[in-house]
Scaffold this active site. Structure first.
Site, mmCIF file in Angstrom:
data_model
loop_
_atom_site.group_PDB
_atom_site.id
_atom_site.type_symbol
_atom_site.label_atom_id
_atom_site.label_comp_id
_atom_site.label_asym_id
_atom_site.label_seq_id
_atom_site.Cartn_x
_atom_site.Cartn_y
_atom_site.Cartn_z
ATOM 1 N N ALA A 270 0.864 -1.191 0.000
ATOM 2 C CA ALA A 270 0.000 0.000 0.000
ATOM 3 C C ALA A 270 0.892 1.229 0.000
ATOM 4 O O ALA A 270 2.008 1.194 0.522
ATOM 5 C CB ALA A 270 -0.879 -0.014 1.237
ATOM 6 N N GLY B 239 0.572 -5.160 0.739
ATOM 7 C CA GLY B 239 -0.596 -5.233 -0.141
ATOM 8 C C GLY B 239 -0.281 -5.938 -1.443
ATOM 9 O O GLY B 239 -1.154 -6.549 -2.061
ATOM 10 N N GLU C 87 -0.716 -9.433 -0.737
ATOM 11 C CA GLU C 87 -2.149 -9.693 -0.521
ATOM 12 C C GLU C 87 -2.900 -9.752 -1.841
ATOM 13 O O GLU C 87 -3.802 -10.571 -2.016
ATOM 14 C CB GLU C 87 -2.724 -8.628 0.418
ATOM 15 N N GLU D 61 4.308 -5.532 7.114
ATOM 16 C CA GLU D 61 3.519 -4.487 7.751
ATOM 17 C C GLU D 61 3.965 -4.159 9.171
ATOM 18 O O GLU D 61 3.969 -3.005 9.587
ATOM 19 C CB GLU D 61 2.035 -4.862 7.754
ATOM 20 N N SER E 166 35.866 9.877 15.480
ATOM 21 C CA SER E 166 34.529 9.972 16.079
ATOM 22 C C SER E 166 34.419 11.177 16.994
ATOM 23 O O SER E 166 33.338 11.472 17.494
ATOM 24 C CB SER E 166 34.211 8.694 16.849
HETATM 25 N N1 T1G Z 1 4.618 3.467 0.006
HETATM 26 C C1 T1G Z 1 5.050 4.643 -0.487
HETATM 27 N N2 T1G Z 1 6.268 4.846 -1.037
HETATM 28 C C2 T1G Z 1 7.092 3.779 -1.063
HETATM 29 C C3 T1G Z 1 6.719 2.506 -0.564
HETATM 30 C C4 T1G Z 1 5.424 2.373 -0.012
HETATM 31 N N3 T1G Z 1 4.974 1.211 0.455
HETATM 32 N N4 T1G Z 1 7.784 1.663 -0.738
HETATM 33 C C5 T1G Z 1 8.759 2.388 -1.329
HETATM 34 N N5 T1G Z 1 8.348 3.642 -1.526
HETATM 35 C C6 T1G Z 1 9.118 4.726 -2.149
HETATM 36 C C7 T1G Z 1 10.292 5.135 -1.283
HETATM 37 O O1 T1G Z 1 9.880 6.086 -0.315
HETATM 38 C C8 T1G Z 1 11.223 5.730 -2.314
HETATM 39 O O2 T1G Z 1 10.706 7.028 -2.614
HETATM 40 C C9 T1G Z 1 11.001 4.859 -3.543
HETATM 41 O O3 T1G Z 1 9.714 4.241 -3.352
HETATM 42 C C10 T1G Z 1 12.050 3.770 -3.690
HETATM 43 O O4 T1G Z 1 12.056 3.057 -2.442
HETATM 44 C C11 T1G Z 1 -2.515 -2.992 2.950
HETATM 45 C C12 T1G Z 1 -1.011 -1.880 4.915
HETATM 46 C C13 T1G Z 1 10.084 -2.040 -2.022
HETATM 47 C C14 T1G Z 1 12.082 -3.121 -0.955
HETATM 48 O O5 T1G Z 1 6.653 -2.052 3.895
HETATM 49 O O6 T1G Z 1 10.681 -2.106 1.573
HETATM 50 O O7 T1G Z 1 1.016 -2.775 2.224
HETATM 51 O O8 T1G Z 1 12.750 8.360 -1.970
HETATM 52 O O9 T1G Z 1 14.433 3.644 -1.882
HETATM 53 O O10 T1G Z 1 15.772 0.332 -1.851
HETATM 54 O O11 T1G Z 1 -1.667 -4.786 4.197
HETATM 55 O O12 T1G Z 1 10.980 0.423 -0.787
HETATM 56 O O13 T1G Z 1 12.343 7.708 -4.354
HETATM 57 O O14 T1G Z 1 10.857 9.400 -3.235
HETATM 58 O O15 T1G Z 1 13.166 1.868 -0.595
HETATM 59 O O16 T1G Z 1 14.808 -0.509 -4.085
HETATM 60 C C15 T1G Z 1 4.057 -2.567 3.096
HETATM 61 C C16 T1G Z 1 8.226 -0.773 1.836
HETATM 62 C C17 T1G Z 1 3.304 -1.291 3.076
HETATM 63 C C18 T1G Z 1 7.544 -2.134 1.698
HETATM 64 C C19 T1G Z 1 12.345 -1.202 -2.535
HETATM 65 N N6 T1G Z 1 5.209 -2.491 2.225
HETATM 66 N N7 T1G Z 1 9.204 -0.570 0.782
HETATM 67 O O17 T1G Z 1 13.578 -0.837 -1.927
HETATM 68 O O18 T1G Z 1 13.862 1.462 -2.991
HETATM 69 S S1 T1G Z 1 1.882 -1.351 4.143
HETATM 70 C C20 T1G Z 1 6.439 -2.215 2.719
HETATM 71 C C21 T1G Z 1 10.394 -1.242 0.788
HETATM 72 C C22 T1G Z 1 0.825 -2.406 3.354
HETATM 73 C C23 T1G Z 1 -1.259 -3.728 3.352
HETATM 74 C C24 T1G Z 1 -0.317 -2.921 4.150
HETATM 75 C C25 T1G Z 1 11.360 -0.835 -0.283
HETATM 76 C C26 T1G Z 1 11.452 -1.823 -1.442
HETATM 77 P P1 T1G Z 1 11.726 8.208 -3.077
HETATM 78 P P2 T1G Z 1 13.441 2.529 -1.875
HETATM 79 P P3 T1G Z 1 14.601 0.087 -2.749
#
Ligand code: T1G
Length: 689
Positions: A60, A99, A102, A122, A399
Site C-alpha cells: 500500500a 498489499g 495480498e 507491515e 569519532s
Molecule cells: N509506500 C510509499 N512509497 C514507497 C513505498 C510504499 N509502500 N515503498 C517504497 N516507496 C518509495 C520510497 O519512499 C522511495 O521514494 C522509492 O519508493 C524507492 O524506495 C494494505 C497496509 C520495495 C524493498 O513495507 O521495503 O502494504 O525516496 O528507496 O531500496 O496490508 O521500498 O524515491 O521518493 O526503498 O529498491 C508494506 C516498503 C506497506 C515495503 C524497494 N510495504 N518498501 O527498496 O527502494 S503497508 C512495505 C520497501 C501495506 C497492506 C499494508 C522498499 C522496497 P523516493 P526505496 P529500494
C-alpha cells in the site's frame, strides 16, 4: 500512472505501473477494480497480473496512511479479484510486499520468478496486514508459517515461498508459465477464501506470542497480528476480514505506526542538502589507512559496493593484522550467507593490503581510520597528501577529534571532510558526513555520493566535540552517571532504558564497547571542561582499576566465565564513596525518573545541536539516534519522540530539573522557541544557508 491492461485472444494482461516500486495508491486500486470488470465484460478466460519494472507491488502507498482511507479500499478490490468468474494469475516478477503479497494471495494462482521475493512487512511499519493477509495466508501456508511470516515481517525468497505453499510455482518467466497453464488446471484451483482455515493451535500461538514479546520491547503490531490471526481462525471469512481491517485502521493512525513511517521516509529522504550543487568526484579506488576493526570494516563495505581498496598499514605486522581482520569479516559474511564463494573471492580481490603509502597512489579518495590521536592523524594526512593526487579527497573516520585541526595541517584544507562510520562499519547504516570550516562542496558531494553507493544513511554534521551522535551519547552517559551518584545503580538505569525500548542500557553498552574510549575523550576534554559543570569520576576510577568492560572480565559489571553480567559490590562501593566525597545525600529514583532524565538530557542536547547548526534538522537527529545509537525505531527517533511529549511539556520538566542543577539542565533556546510558538521540533528550521 496506475494500471495498464490489454487482451490477446481470450487472455487478459494487467500490469501495475506506478514507478518506482508500484506502491498501491488509489489510482492503482481503481485500475485493478476496473480491470476486474473489464475482464468479465470481455469474457476473458484468465487474467495474468504483473508489475512493471523491478517490483510486482511494494505494498500500500504508505503516504496515504496519514489521511482517511480513500476508496476503493484494497480489501474490496481483492474480494472482487478473488470472486470474479475470470481467474487471475499473479506472475510475480519482483518484490510483492504487503498489499502486493495480498493482491497475489487473492489471485487464483501465484507464479514467482527465482529472484523475486514475497512477504508481509507491515509490522515494520507499526501496522498489521490490512487487506486479508492475516486471513488468507494461514489458509495457504498453515498457522505456523503464517505466524512467522507476519510477525517477523521478513520476505520469503522464491524457494521458500514455494516450500510453504504461498506460491504454486517458481518459473524463470512467470508470464509465459501463466500462459501455459491448462484451463482445466486453473479451474480446479479453489479461490483462497474457500480454503479451510487451519485449526487453532493454542500452544503454537502461545509460543509465537512468547517469541514476539521477548524482543518487541513495547512494540504492539506483531502481538496484535497474532491476536487477529488467532481470532480469525474460527470466524467466517468475511467476519475475519472485517476484524483485521478494524485493527489495521486502529494501528495505522497510532503513534508507533506514525513513528515508523517517519523513519521509513526520513531514511529515504537522507541525501545531500539542496544547496549542495557540486558534482561528486568519480571514485573507483579508495585508500583506507588503518586496518583495525573500523578500517577493515570500512574496506569491506567499500568492496561490497564494487570499489577497489588499498588498505594501508604502518608496517608488515600491521598489514598482516589487517589482512586477518578483513579475512575474518569475509568469512563471517560467507558463513551468514550474505555473500557466496564467488562474492568472497571478489572481495578478497578488491582489497589489497600494504604497508606502502605509494601503493595507494591511484586513489581519488582516502579514508583514515587510524588511532584516535591528533598527532597520529596529522602524520597520516601528511603522508596521504604526498602519496595521493592533489585533488584526492581526504576523509577521517574520527569519532570525536576536530577535523579543522587536521585540515589546518595540510596545504589544501578544502579536500578534508569527516566520514564517521559506526562499528561494525560494514553493517551499521549511519554515516555522519562532517563538514569542516574549509571543506569544499565537491568533497562533501563525494561523501554523499559514497554514502549512496554504500547504501548508508548519510547525515550532514558540523564540527564539534562528538559531532551529532557522540555528543548526544556523552550527555546521555553524563546524565546516567549523575543518577548513580545521586542514588541509582547501573542495573536500575540499564533496566529502565531497556524498558524504554533500547536493546541494552548505557552501562551494559559501555562494558561491551570498552570504557577506555570515553575515558580518553574525558581526558582530552579536561582542559576545556566547564568547572561549573558536575563531573562524575566513577568511570575514571573503574578504568584506573583496569576494569575496561566485558573484555577484561569487569567494568560497570563483573562477568562470569560464561559472560553473565553480575552487579558488582566493588562498583557500588566506588559509587557510594564518590557520593560521600561529593557530599550527596542519595535518593531513590523510579524507572520513570531515570527514563525521563536520560531522555530529556538527550533531547536538550539535540536541540542545542540544532541551535548551533551542527545538525540540519530534527529528522537528521532522528536518523542518527535510530541508525547509530539504538534509539527505538518504533519511537521514531529522539526528536520525533520529543514531539510526542511536546516542547512545552519538555520545557516544564527541564525547568524543574534546572532547579536542582541549572548548568546541566540549562534549557536549549530551540526548545524555548518551540514551546513559545507551539511549534513541533520537526518543523524547526534555522535561517537558510
Ligand atoms: N509506500 C510509499 N512509497 C514507497 C513505498 C510504499 N509502500 N515503498 C517504497 N516507496 C518509495 C520510497 O519512499 C522511495 O521514494 C522509492 O519508493 C524507492 O524506495 C494494505 C497496509 C520495495 C524493498 O513495507 O521495503 O502494504 O525516496 O528507496 O531500496 O496490508 O521500498 O524515491 O521518493 O526503498 O529498491 C508494506 C516498503 C506497506 C515495503 C524497494 N510495504 N518498501 O527498496 O527502494 S503497508 C512495505 C520497501 C501495506 C497492506 C499494508 C522498499 C522496497 P523516493 P526505496 P529500494
Amino acid at each position: 500512472m496506475s494500471v495498464t491492461k490489454h487482451r490477446d485472444k481470450d487472455i487478459g494482461f494487467v500490469e501495475i505501473d506506478n514507478p518506482p516500486v508500484n506502491a498501491i495508491g488509489q489510482a492503482v486500486r481503481q485500475g485493478l477494480l476496473d480491470a476486474v470488470r473489464w475482464a468479465e465484460q470481455e469474457r476473458l478466460t484468465r487474467v495474468i497480473l504483473t508489475g512493471h519494472g523491478r517490483a510486482f507491488a511494494a505494498g500500500a502507498d504508505a503516504r496515504e496512511f496519514d489521511g482517511a482511507p480513500i476508496e476503493p479500499h484494497l480489501p474490496d478490490v481483492l474480494n472482487a479479484i478473488e470472486t470474479s468468474d475470470v481467474p487471475w494469475v499473479a506472475a510475480i516478477n519482483g518484490v510483492a510486499l504487503g498489499g502486493g503479497a495480498e493482491i497475489a494471495m487473492a489471485c487464483r494462482m501465484r507464479i514467482i520468478a527465482p529472484g523475486a521475493q514475497i512477504g508481509l512487512p507491515e509490522v515494520t511499519l507499526g501496522v498489521i496486514p490490512g487487506a486479508g493477509g492475516t486471513v488468507r495466508l494461514p489458509r495457504l501456508v498453515g498457522l505456523s508459517d503464517a505466524l512467522e511470516i507476519i510477525t517477523t515481517g521478513k520476505p520469503l525468497v522464491a524457494a521458500d515461498a514455494l516450500r510453504t505453499g504461498l506460491v504454486h510455482a517458481v518459473e524463470d518467466d512467470p508470464v509465459d508459465a501463466a500462459l501455459a497453464i491448462p484451463g482445466e488446471t486453473l479451474a480446479c484451483i479453489v479461490p483462497t477464501r474457500e480454503l479451510p482455515a487451519p485449526k487453532t493451535d493454542i500452544s503454537l500461538i502461545a509460543a509465537a506470542r512468547e517469541k514476539v514479546a521477548a524482543k518487541s520491547r513495547g512494540q504492539v503490531a506483531a502481538l496484535r497480528a497474532i491476536d487477529v490471526i488467532e481470532h480469525g481462525l474460527d470466524k467466517p471469512f468475511g467476519q475475519a476480514l472485517s476484524m483485521e481491517r478494524a485493527v489495521f485502521l486502529e494501528l495505522r493512525s497510532g503513534e508507533q505506526a506514525r513513528a515508523l513511517r517517519h523513519v521509513f521516509f526520513a531514511e529515504r529522504a537522507a541525501k545531500a542538502p539542496d544547496w549542495l550543487r557540486s558534482d561528486p568526484a568519480e571514485i573507483a579506488r579508495v585508500a583506507v589507512v588503518g586496518g583495525g576493526t573500523m578500517g577493515a570494516g570500512i574496506a569491506y563495505a567499500l568492496s561490497n559496493a564494487g570499489l577497489t581498496v588499498t588498505l594501508v598499514e604502518t608496517d608488515a605486522e600491521g598489514a598482516a593484522r589487517a589482512t586477518d581482520n578483513v579475512a575474518r569479516i569475509i568469512e563471517t559474511s560467507l558463513g551468514r550467507g550474505l555473500i557466496d564463494r564467488a562474492g568472497a573471492d571478489d572481495r578478497r580481490r578488491r582489497i589489497g593490503v600494504t604497508d606502502d603509502y605509494s601503493a595507494a597512489g591511484g586513489a581519488r579518495l582516502a579514508i583514515e581510520a587510524a588511532f584516535e590521536s591528533m598527532d597520529v592523524k596529522r602524520a597520516v594526512f601528511a603522508r596521504l597528501s604526498e602519496a595521493l593526487p592533489s585533488d584526492a579527497i581526504l576523509a577521517t573516520n574520527t569519532s570525536y577529534l576536530d577535523i579543522d585541526e587536521i585540515a589546518a595541517s595540510l596545504p589544501d584544507p578544502t579536500r578534508v571532510l569527516g566520514l564517521h562510520f559506526f562499528a561494525p562499519a560494514h553493517i551499521m547504516k549511519l554515516l555522519e558526513i562532517v563538514r569542516g570550516a574549509k571543506t569544499s562542496d565537491a568533497a562533501l558531494a563525494t561523501g554523499f555520493a559514497l554514502a549512496k553507493r554504500l547504501r548508508k544513511v548519510p547525515v550532514l554534521a558540523g564540527v564539534c566535540d562528538g559531532f551529532i551522535g557522540n555528543r548526544i551519547l556523552s550527555r546521555y552517559r553524563e546524565a546516567a552517571d549523575t543518577l548513580l551518584i545521586d542514588g541509582s545503580t547501573p542495573s536500575a538505569v540499564d533496566a529502565a532504558m531497556v524498558e524504554f525500548g533500547y536493546a541494552m542500557g548505557p552501562y551494559e553498552a559501555q562494558d561491551l564497547s570498552g570504557l577506555e574510549i570515553a575515558h580518553a575523550n574525558r581526558r582530552r576534554q579536561d582542559a576545556t571542561r566547564d568547572p561549573q559543570r558536575r563531573y562524575v569520576p566513577i568511570a575514571d576510577r573503574l578504568v584506573a582499576l583496569g576494569r575496561l568492560g566485558k573484555k577484561t572480565g569487569a567494568g560497570w559489571y563483573r562477568y562470569s566465565d560464561t559472560g553473565t553480567r553480575i552487579e558488582d559490590p566493588i562498583v557500588t562501593d566506588i559509587v557510594l564513596a564518590e557520593a560521600r566525597s561529593a557530599g550527596v545525600s542519595r535518593t531513590v529514583f523510579s524507572a520513570e525518573d531515570i527514563r525521563d532524565r536520560l531522555v530529556l538530557a538527550m533531547i536538550n542536547e539535540a536541540c542545542d545541536i540544532l541551535h548551533e547548526g551542527i545538525a540540519q534538522s530534527a529528522a537528521d537527529i532522528d536518523l542518527v539516534t535510530v541508525f547509530g545509537y539504538g534509539f527505538p525505531r518504533w519511537r521514531g527517533g529522539l526528536l520525533h519522540h520529543a514531539d510526542t511529549l511536546g516542547a512545552a511539556e519538555i520545557v516544564r520538566r527541564l525547568g524543574a530539573l534546572s532547579l536542582e542543577d541549572p548548568v546541566a539542565w540549562k534549557i536549549s533556546p530551540v526548545l524555548l522557541e518551540c514551546a513559545n510558538d507551539n511549534l513541533e521540533l520537526a518543523k524547526w528550521t534555522r535561517a537558510p544557508r
